[in-house]
Design a protein around this motif. Sequence first.
Motif, PDB file in Angstrom:
ATOM      1  N   VAL A   1      62.485  16.199  77.068  1.00 32.13           N
ATOM      2  CA  VAL A   1      61.700  15.085  76.559  1.00 32.13           C
ATOM      3  C   VAL A   1      61.554  14.030  77.657  1.00 32.13           C
ATOM      4  O   VAL A   1      62.504  13.732  78.377  1.00 32.13           O
TER       5      VAL A   1
ATOM      6  N   GLU B   1      53.059  11.347  73.902  1.00 35.48           N
ATOM      7  CA  GLU B   1      53.115  12.570  73.102  1.00 35.48           C
ATOM      8  C   GLU B   1      51.748  13.026  72.605  1.00 35.48           C
ATOM      9  O   GLU B   1      51.614  14.148  72.111  1.00 35.48           O
TER      10      GLU B   1
ATOM     11  N   THR C   1      62.022  27.682  77.026  1.00 35.71           N
ATOM     12  CA  THR C   1      62.429  26.699  76.019  1.00 35.71           C
ATOM     13  C   THR C   1      63.052  25.493  76.708  1.00 35.71           C
ATOM     14  O   THR C   1      63.841  25.658  77.648  1.00 35.71           O
TER      15      THR C   1
ATOM     16  N   GLU D   1      66.653  20.794  75.129  1.00 37.96           N
ATOM     17  CA  GLU D   1      67.126  20.470  73.785  1.00 37.96           C
ATOM     18  C   GLU D   1      66.520  21.388  72.719  1.00 37.96           C
ATOM     19  O   GLU D   1      66.773  21.231  71.531  1.00 37.96           O
TER      20      GLU D   1
ATOM     21  N   ARG E   1      63.372  21.724  71.848  1.00 40.63           N
ATOM     22  CA  ARG E   1      62.213  21.189  71.120  1.00 40.63           C
ATOM     23  C   ARG E   1      60.906  21.840  71.537  1.00 40.63           C
ATOM     24  O   ARG E   1      60.057  22.119  70.681  1.00 40.63           O
TER      25      ARG E   1
ATOM     26  N   ASP F   1      55.519  22.337  69.941  1.00 39.96           N
ATOM     27  CA  ASP F   1      56.501  21.266  69.825  1.00 39.96           C
ATOM     28  C   ASP F   1      57.124  21.425  68.447  1.00 39.96           C
ATOM     29  O   ASP F   1      56.459  21.217  67.429  1.00 39.96           O
ATOM     30  N   LYS F   2      58.390  21.803  68.384  1.00 41.88           N
ATOM     31  CA  LYS F   2      59.032  22.065  67.094  1.00 41.88           C
ATOM     32  C   LYS F   2      59.152  20.821  66.232  1.00 41.88           C
ATOM     33  O   LYS F   2      59.324  20.917  65.016  1.00 41.88           O
ATOM     34  N   ASP F   3      59.048  19.641  66.853  1.00 36.06           N
ATOM     35  CA  ASP F   3      59.128  18.393  66.100  1.00 36.06           C
ATOM     36  C   ASP F   3      57.759  17.879  65.660  1.00 36.06           C
ATOM     37  O   ASP F   3      57.663  16.765  65.134  1.00 36.06           O
TER      38      ASP F   3
ATOM     39  N   GLN G   1      55.933  21.972  61.662  1.00 31.72           N
ATOM     40  CA  GLN G   1      55.584  23.080  62.540  1.00 31.72           C
ATOM     41  C   GLN G   1      55.763  24.414  61.828  1.00 31.72           C
ATOM     42  O   GLN G   1      56.676  24.578  61.002  1.00 31.72           O
TER      43      GLN G   1
END
Length: 358
Positions: free
Chosen positions: A35, A75, A219, A222, A224, A241-243, A252
């Motif tokens: 991030v 973002e 990956t 963290e 994400r 983006d898993k978040d 997601q």
Amino acid sequence: MLTLCTALWLFQPPANANTGAHGDECKSPNYIKEVVDPLRAPGVTAQDIEVLRGFLAKNDRAGMYLMLYRLTGEEFWLMDAQITTFSGIWGGTALEANYQIKLRNQSKYDDSIDKFSLKIATNMLKWVEMSVDEGNKGIVDIGTLLMKGDGEVWKSKGLLNEYPGRVLFFNLFEYRALDFRHTMGSGSYFSAVAVLKRGGMLGKRPADYAGNSNFTIYTSKEGRFVTVIDNRTGKVEAFIDKDARPLGMLTQITDVALTENDPEYYERLWTWEFMQGNQDTAQEYNAGVWQNGRPLPNPNIKGNYFFNTKNNEWQNQKDKSRVENQALIAALNDARERSKKFRESKGFPALPQQPGRY
């Protein structure tokens, strides 16, 4: 000396003392390692603009967006990387929204979606460059990116009212009430339709590429961010983006590959074909996807049923149960064969095909 080698890679040492560019050696694949804190991000330089243009020269739109995230920590660029690669909840939903818009605007939506996306990426970079020229390090107001960077391209097609990004102003409304006016337009409706039709399920997933030696899955530290890189070109093939939380309420999609056992697998192939997206190269628009004012048929999807090419059975789309009624099977088979022959008569393959690079 800054070269296009830089355009293949992102995470390099800090700005080069001689060029001012952020890394000009090929040391690391172009994926998000962690991030980025916007307060610590280096910002975009004039030299970086040349690198970003290098991404677009090879139609690596997501590569450009990921570099912009690394340089700014904004973002917004993560969302665009998913949309432009048709990945995850963002990419699948945007693909479905564009499909709904194209259905109702045959004469205006006359680009392949890949070409359309490249035009948008090019225009986005124009606004970033203007920011750099003004001394703002590539930081551009989100509302400007939406209604100018994106919206100007839709407007050039006479489709500003249909622009699906309008719905994103519902989020901005939380702190900028005046921007709520931009949600007014059919674009917000088309985005809502895409959500209701579960368009997000059409999104590409990193798991789609597991075991394929042509691609490598990376990956972030963290966990994400997950990026798929084409080993042959260095281009970003897919990114999630898993978040991701579109509109603050969607989540997601699960990173599980679509296969021949899933109706979405066939729907996605057909939608790519009709929209002319996810191509091996960004090709010019082929109006042949329209026949007599209707999209070219999908032989493997008929009403509530899909044809599983792995076990050669018709199944219900909702629960994947096997169709047992022999009269229904005969009617579905007949419709499928007629669709295949019609497609071939128009110069298309009998069935929608995976991209050749797969």
